[in-house]
Motif scaffolding. Sequence first.
Motif, PDB file in Angstrom:
ATOM      1  N   VAL A 192      22.519 -33.525  45.231  1.00  0.00           N
ATOM      2  CA  VAL A 192      23.021 -32.179  45.473  1.00  0.00           C
ATOM      3  C   VAL A 192      22.250 -31.666  46.682  1.00  0.00           C
ATOM      4  CG1 VAL A 192      23.192 -29.838  44.559  1.00  0.00           C
ATOM      5  CG2 VAL A 192      23.495 -31.782  43.038  1.00  0.00           C
ATOM      6  N   ALA A 193      22.955 -31.221  47.709  1.00  0.00           N
ATOM      7  CA  ALA A 193      22.324 -30.663  48.906  1.00  0.00           C
ATOM      8  C   ALA A 193      22.441 -29.141  48.853  1.00  0.00           C
ATOM      9  CB  ALA A 193      22.995 -31.199  50.162  1.00  0.00           C
ATOM     10  N   ILE A 194      21.282 -28.467  48.921  1.00  0.00           N
ATOM     11  CA  ILE A 194      21.254 -27.005  48.870  1.00  0.00           C
ATOM     12  C   ILE A 194      20.575 -26.497  50.135  1.00  0.00           C
ATOM     13  CG2 ILE A 194      20.476 -24.976  47.599  1.00  0.00           C
ATOM     14  CD1 ILE A 194      20.324 -26.731  45.095  1.00  0.00           C
ATOM     15  N   PRO A 195      21.311 -25.766  50.995  1.00  0.00           N
ATOM     16  CA  PRO A 195      20.690 -25.204  52.205  1.00  0.00           C
ATOM     17  C   PRO A 195      19.935 -23.906  51.883  1.00  0.00           C
ATOM     18  CG  PRO A 195      23.038 -24.735  52.182  1.00  0.00           C
ATOM     19  CD  PRO A 195      22.745 -25.542  50.949  1.00  0.00           C
ATOM     20  N   PHE A 196      18.615 -24.014  51.736  1.00  0.00           N
ATOM     21  CA  PHE A 196      17.801 -22.848  51.399  1.00  0.00           C
ATOM     22  C   PHE A 196      17.572 -21.944  52.604  1.00  0.00           C
ATOM     23  CE2 PHE A 196      16.708 -25.755  47.941  1.00  0.00           C
ATOM     24  CZ  PHE A 196      16.899 -24.923  46.851  1.00  0.00           C
ATOM     25  N   ARG A 197      17.474 -22.536  53.780  1.00  0.00           N
ATOM     26  CA  ARG A 197      17.337 -21.788  55.030  1.00  0.00           C
ATOM     27  C   ARG A 197      18.178 -22.515  56.076  1.00  0.00           C
ATOM     28  NH1 ARG A 197      11.567 -22.603  54.051  1.00  0.00           N
ATOM     29  NH2 ARG A 197      11.695 -24.055  55.777  1.00  0.00           N
ATOM     30  N   GLU A 198      18.328 -21.891  57.228  1.00  0.00           N
ATOM     31  CA  GLU A 198      19.071 -22.545  58.312  1.00  0.00           C
ATOM     32  C   GLU A 198      18.435 -23.860  58.713  1.00  0.00           C
ATOM     33  OE1 GLU A 198      20.135 -20.432  61.837  1.00  0.00           O
ATOM     34  OE2 GLU A 198      20.691 -18.657  60.678  1.00  0.00           O
ATOM     35  N   ASP A 199      17.105 -23.913  58.659  1.00  0.00           N
ATOM     36  CA  ASP A 199      16.396 -25.108  59.108  1.00  0.00           C
ATOM     37  C   ASP A 199      15.907 -25.991  57.954  1.00  0.00           C
ATOM     38  OD1 ASP A 199      14.582 -23.225  58.216  1.00  0.00           O
ATOM     39  OD2 ASP A 199      13.023 -23.826  59.639  1.00  0.00           O
ATOM     40  N   PHE A 200      16.310 -25.693  56.707  1.00  0.00           N
ATOM     41  CA  PHE A 200      15.833 -26.480  55.570  1.00  0.00           C
ATOM     42  C   PHE A 200      16.927 -26.630  54.515  1.00  0.00           C
ATOM     43  CE2 PHE A 200      13.631 -26.582  51.355  1.00  0.00           C
ATOM     44  CZ  PHE A 200      13.146 -27.876  51.460  1.00  0.00           C
ATOM     45  N   THR A 201      17.431 -27.845  54.388  1.00  0.00           N
ATOM     46  CA  THR A 201      18.383 -28.188  53.339  1.00  0.00           C
ATOM     47  C   THR A 201      17.716 -29.220  52.441  1.00  0.00           C
ATOM     48  OG1 THR A 201      20.303 -27.778  54.737  1.00  0.00           O
ATOM     49  CG2 THR A 201      20.632 -29.196  52.812  1.00  0.00           C
ATOM     50  N   ALA A 202      17.560 -28.872  51.177  1.00  0.00           N
ATOM     51  CA  ALA A 202      16.906 -29.782  50.227  1.00  0.00           C
ATOM     52  C   ALA A 202      17.946 -30.696  49.589  1.00  0.00           C
ATOM     53  CB  ALA A 202      16.183 -28.984  49.151  1.00  0.00           C
ATOM     54  N   PHE A 248      18.488 -33.083  46.397  1.00  0.00           N
ATOM     55  CA  PHE A 248      17.937 -33.319  45.068  1.00  0.00           C
ATOM     56  C   PHE A 248      18.742 -34.379  44.335  1.00  0.00           C
ATOM     57  CE2 PHE A 248      16.856 -28.731  45.665  1.00  0.00           C
ATOM     58  CZ  PHE A 248      15.479 -28.882  45.679  1.00  0.00           C
ATOM     59  N   ARG A 249      18.019 -35.243  43.589  1.00  0.00           N
ATOM     60  CA  ARG A 249      18.653 -36.194  42.680  1.00  0.00           C
ATOM     61  C   ARG A 249      18.658 -35.594  41.292  1.00  0.00           C
ATOM     62  NH1 ARG A 249      16.038 -41.225  41.932  1.00  0.00           N
ATOM     63  NH2 ARG A 249      14.130 -40.210  42.511  1.00  0.00           N
ATOM     64  N   ILE A 250      19.705 -35.868  40.543  1.00  0.00           N
ATOM     65  CA  ILE A 250      19.834 -35.364  39.182  1.00  0.00           C
ATOM     66  C   ILE A 250      19.186 -36.355  38.233  1.00  0.00           C
ATOM     67  CG2 ILE A 250      21.493 -34.772  37.379  1.00  0.00           C
ATOM     68  CD1 ILE A 250      23.427 -34.015  39.685  1.00  0.00           C
ATOM     69  N   LEU A 251      18.308 -35.840  37.349  1.00  0.00           N
ATOM     70  CA  LEU A 251      17.599 -36.695  36.397  1.00  0.00           C
ATOM     71  C   LEU A 251      17.919 -36.294  34.972  1.00  0.00           C
ATOM     72  CD1 LEU A 251      14.036 -37.072  37.867  1.00  0.00           C
ATOM     73  CD2 LEU A 251      15.782 -38.776  37.707  1.00  0.00           C
ATOM     74  N   VAL A 255      15.084 -33.507  41.153  1.00  0.00           N
ATOM     75  CA  VAL A 255      13.860 -33.832  41.884  1.00  0.00           C
ATOM     76  C   VAL A 255      14.235 -34.088  43.336  1.00  0.00           C
ATOM     77  CG1 VAL A 255      12.704 -34.815  39.866  1.00  0.00           C
ATOM     78  CG2 VAL A 255      14.014 -36.305  41.376  1.00  0.00           C
ATOM     79  N   PRO A 256      13.281 -33.940  44.271  1.00  0.00           N
ATOM     80  CA  PRO A 256      13.590 -34.242  45.677  1.00  0.00           C
ATOM     81  C   PRO A 256      14.086 -35.672  45.831  1.00  0.00           C
ATOM     82  CG  PRO A 256      11.488 -33.107  45.511  1.00  0.00           C
ATOM     83  CD  PRO A 256      11.908 -33.442  44.108  1.00  0.00           C
ATOM     84  N   HIS A 257      15.122 -35.851  46.617  1.00  0.00           N
ATOM     85  CA  HIS A 257      15.704 -37.178  46.835  1.00  0.00           C
ATOM     86  C   HIS A 257      14.707 -38.103  47.524  1.00  0.00           C
ATOM     87  CE1 HIS A 257      18.646 -40.269  47.425  1.00  0.00           C
ATOM     88  NE2 HIS A 257      18.577 -40.179  48.730  1.00  0.00           N
ATOM     89  N   THR A 258      13.989 -37.567  48.495  1.00  0.00           N
ATOM     90  CA  THR A 258      12.972 -38.338  49.200  1.00  0.00           C
ATOM     91  C   THR A 258      11.603 -37.817  48.786  1.00  0.00           C
ATOM     92  OG1 THR A 258      14.461 -38.530  51.082  1.00  0.00           O
ATOM     93  CG2 THR A 258      12.147 -39.056  51.471  1.00  0.00           C
TER      94      THR A 258
END
Length: 193
Positions: free
Chosen positions: A105-115, A117-120, A161-164
Amino acid sequence: MSVTLAKAAWDHPPTVVGYKRLAVRRFNWVLSLGGPPLTALACTGLVPYAGVAFALMIILVTPYLPWVIIAYYRRRRVAAVLQAYPWQEWPCRHQRRLNGSPATVAIPFREDFTAMFRILPFPVPLATLEDDHPDRIWFAGDPRFGGVVSPVGGHYPVRVVPHTPRREECGGEGFELARRVGLVRGSGKATRT
Protein backbone atom coordinates in the motif's frame (compact mmCIF):
# COMPACT_ATOMS: atom_id res chain seq x y z
CA MET A 1 -3.68 16.24 3.55
CA SER A 2 -5.05 14.00 6.26
CA VAL A 3 -8.08 14.20 8.45
CA THR A 4 -7.53 13.16 12.08
CA LEU A 5 -10.64 11.28 13.16
CA ALA A 6 -10.34 10.79 16.95
CA LYS A 7 -7.92 11.05 19.85
CA ALA A 8 -7.05 7.35 19.45
CA ALA A 9 -8.23 4.84 16.86
CA TRP A 10 -9.38 2.59 19.73
CA ASP A 11 -12.06 5.19 20.60
CA HIS A 12 -13.82 4.39 17.32
CA PRO A 13 -16.33 1.54 18.06
CA PRO A 14 -16.07 -0.25 14.67
CA THR A 15 -12.30 -0.45 15.21
CA VAL A 16 -12.70 -2.31 18.49
CA VAL A 17 -15.16 -4.72 16.87
CA GLY A 18 -12.77 -5.18 13.92
CA TYR A 19 -9.88 -5.90 16.31
CA LYS A 20 -11.94 -8.51 18.16
CA ARG A 21 -12.71 -10.19 14.82
CA LEU A 22 -8.96 -10.11 14.05
CA ALA A 23 -8.19 -11.83 17.37
CA VAL A 24 -10.85 -14.50 16.76
CA ARG A 25 -9.66 -15.01 13.16
CA ARG A 26 -6.05 -15.52 14.27
CA PHE A 27 -7.10 -17.85 17.11
CA ASN A 28 -9.03 -19.90 14.55
CA TRP A 29 -5.87 -20.10 12.42
CA VAL A 30 -3.97 -21.56 15.37
CA LEU A 31 -6.82 -23.92 16.20
CA SER A 32 -7.24 -25.11 12.60
CA LEU A 33 -3.53 -25.91 12.27
CA GLY A 34 -2.86 -27.20 15.79
CA GLY A 35 -6.15 -28.98 16.54
CA PRO A 36 -6.10 -31.83 13.99
CA PRO A 37 -2.60 -33.09 14.90
CA LEU A 38 -3.47 -32.97 18.61
CA THR A 39 -6.69 -34.89 17.93
CA ALA A 40 -4.81 -37.52 15.91
CA LEU A 41 -2.24 -37.81 18.71
CA ALA A 42 -5.00 -38.30 21.30
CA CYS A 43 -6.56 -41.02 19.13
CA THR A 44 -3.28 -42.93 18.66
CA GLY A 45 -3.84 -46.46 19.91
CA LEU A 46 -7.62 -46.04 19.87
CA VAL A 47 -8.21 -45.52 16.16
CA PRO A 48 -6.43 -47.50 13.44
CA TYR A 49 -3.87 -45.44 11.51
CA ALA A 50 -4.19 -42.45 13.87
CA GLY A 51 -0.39 -42.50 14.31
CA VAL A 52 0.12 -42.34 10.55
CA ALA A 53 -2.39 -39.49 10.30
CA PHE A 54 -0.57 -37.69 13.13
CA ALA A 55 2.81 -38.06 11.41
CA LEU A 56 1.40 -36.84 8.09
CA MET A 57 -0.25 -33.83 9.74
CA ILE A 58 2.95 -32.94 11.55
CA ILE A 59 4.82 -32.95 8.25
CA LEU A 60 2.21 -30.72 6.62
CA VAL A 61 1.58 -28.35 9.56
CA THR A 62 5.07 -27.83 10.98
CA PRO A 63 6.18 -25.20 8.41
CA TYR A 64 3.08 -23.03 8.95
CA LEU A 65 2.26 -23.36 12.64
CA PRO A 66 5.09 -21.12 13.95
CA TRP A 67 4.03 -18.27 11.63
CA VAL A 68 0.42 -18.57 12.70
CA ILE A 69 1.33 -18.64 16.40
CA ILE A 70 3.53 -15.55 15.96
CA ALA A 71 0.69 -13.79 14.12
CA TYR A 72 -1.68 -14.66 16.97
CA TYR A 73 0.62 -13.14 19.61
CA ARG A 74 1.56 -10.12 17.49
CA ARG A 75 -2.08 -9.07 17.33
CA ARG A 76 -1.39 -7.30 20.63
CA ARG A 77 0.91 -4.92 18.74
CA VAL A 78 -2.09 -3.96 16.57
CA ALA A 79 -4.08 -3.15 19.73
CA ALA A 80 -1.19 -1.10 21.18
CA VAL A 81 -0.94 0.98 17.99
CA LEU A 82 -4.71 1.50 17.87
CA GLN A 83 -4.74 2.64 21.50
CA ALA A 84 -1.83 5.09 20.99
CA TYR A 85 -2.40 6.67 17.57
CA PRO A 86 -5.45 8.31 15.94
CA TRP A 87 -6.93 7.23 12.64
CA GLN A 88 -5.96 9.56 9.83
CA GLU A 89 -7.49 9.37 6.37
CA TRP A 90 -5.02 9.42 3.47
CA PRO A 91 -5.09 8.84 -0.28
CA CYS A 92 -3.48 5.54 -1.26
CA ARG A 93 -2.51 3.23 -4.11
CA HIS A 94 -2.77 -0.54 -3.78
CA GLN A 95 0.18 -2.13 -5.60
CA ARG A 96 -0.38 -5.62 -7.02
CA ARG A 97 1.89 -8.61 -7.53
CA LEU A 98 1.90 -10.63 -10.73
CA ASN A 99 -0.56 -13.13 -9.25
CA GLY A 100 -3.03 -10.32 -8.45
CA SER A 101 -2.75 -10.41 -4.66
CA PRO A 102 -1.98 -7.17 -2.85
CA ALA A 103 1.72 -6.55 -2.36
CA THR A 104 1.99 -3.09 -0.86
CA VAL A 105 0.00 0.00 0.00
CA ALA A 106 1.53 3.34 -1.03
CA ILE A 107 0.49 6.32 1.11
CA PRO A 108 1.75 9.81 0.15
CA PHE A 109 2.22 11.49 3.55
CA ARG A 110 3.91 14.56 2.07
CA GLU A 111 4.76 15.76 -1.42
CA ASP A 112 8.30 14.49 -0.98
CA PHE A 113 7.53 11.33 1.05
CA THR A 114 5.41 8.37 -0.02
CA ALA A 115 5.61 5.38 2.31
CA MET A 116 5.34 1.86 0.90
CA PHE A 117 3.92 -0.63 3.40
CA ARG A 118 3.57 -4.42 3.27
CA ILE A 119 0.52 -5.99 4.87
CA LEU A 120 1.30 -8.50 7.64
CA PRO A 121 1.08 -11.35 8.37
CA PHE A 122 -0.66 -12.34 5.13
CA PRO A 123 -1.68 -10.00 2.28
CA VAL A 124 -5.31 -8.87 2.40
CA PRO A 125 -7.19 -7.13 -0.44
CA LEU A 126 -8.01 -4.00 1.60
CA ALA A 127 -9.36 -2.15 -1.43
CA THR A 128 -12.23 -4.63 -1.75
CA LEU A 129 -13.24 -5.08 1.92
CA GLU A 130 -16.55 -3.21 2.28
CA ASP A 131 -14.79 -0.09 1.07
CA ASP A 132 -16.68 2.65 -0.75
CA HIS A 133 -13.38 4.57 -1.11
CA PRO A 134 -10.69 2.19 -2.46
CA ASP A 135 -8.43 5.17 -3.20
CA ARG A 136 -8.51 6.30 0.47
CA ILE A 137 -7.27 4.50 3.58
CA TRP A 138 -7.24 5.01 7.31
CA PHE A 139 -3.78 4.90 8.88
CA ALA A 140 -2.79 4.83 12.57
CA GLY A 141 0.90 4.78 13.39
CA ASP A 142 4.17 6.43 12.47
CA PRO A 143 4.86 6.80 8.72
CA ARG A 144 8.56 6.04 9.29
CA PHE A 145 7.99 2.72 11.08
CA GLY A 146 4.57 1.42 10.05
CA GLY A 147 1.34 1.01 11.92
CA VAL A 148 -2.17 -0.18 11.21
CA VAL A 149 -4.35 0.48 8.18
CA SER A 150 -8.02 -0.12 7.52
CA PRO A 151 -10.47 0.55 4.73
CA VAL A 152 -12.32 3.81 5.39
CA GLY A 153 -14.49 3.10 8.42
CA GLY A 154 -11.90 1.39 10.63
CA HIS A 155 -13.71 -1.95 10.59
CA TYR A 156 -10.79 -4.11 9.35
CA PRO A 157 -7.52 -3.14 11.08
CA VAL A 158 -4.42 -4.73 9.54
CA ARG A 159 -0.76 -4.31 10.57
CA VAL A 160 1.59 -2.81 7.99
CA VAL A 161 5.39 -2.54 8.00
CA PRO A 162 7.74 -0.55 5.74
CA HIS A 163 8.28 -2.39 2.46
CA THR A 164 11.99 -1.61 2.52
CA PRO A 165 13.61 -2.01 5.94
CA ARG A 166 15.55 1.04 7.02
CA ARG A 167 17.11 2.41 10.15
CA GLU A 168 16.00 5.84 11.37
CA GLU A 169 17.68 8.23 13.78
CA CYS A 170 17.01 7.28 17.38
CA GLY A 171 15.06 9.89 19.26
CA GLY A 172 13.20 12.79 17.81
CA GLU A 173 9.51 13.49 17.65
CA GLY A 174 7.36 10.38 17.99
CA PHE A 175 10.26 7.94 18.39
CA GLU A 176 9.57 7.07 22.04
CA LEU A 177 5.87 6.43 21.39
CA ALA A 178 6.71 4.24 18.39
CA ARG A 179 9.18 2.29 20.54
CA ARG A 180 6.68 1.89 23.37
CA VAL A 181 3.97 0.38 21.13
CA GLY A 182 6.42 -1.89 19.29
CA LEU A 183 6.74 -0.18 15.91
CA VAL A 184 10.50 0.35 16.28
CA ARG A 185 13.36 -1.16 18.23
CA GLY A 186 15.66 0.91 20.41
CA SER A 187 18.26 0.75 17.62
CA GLY A 188 16.03 2.73 15.25
CA LYS A 189 15.08 -0.19 13.02
CA ALA A 190 11.38 -0.76 12.36
CA THR A 191 9.94 -4.08 13.54
CA ARG A 192 9.00 -6.53 10.79
CA THR A 193 6.27 -8.58 12.50
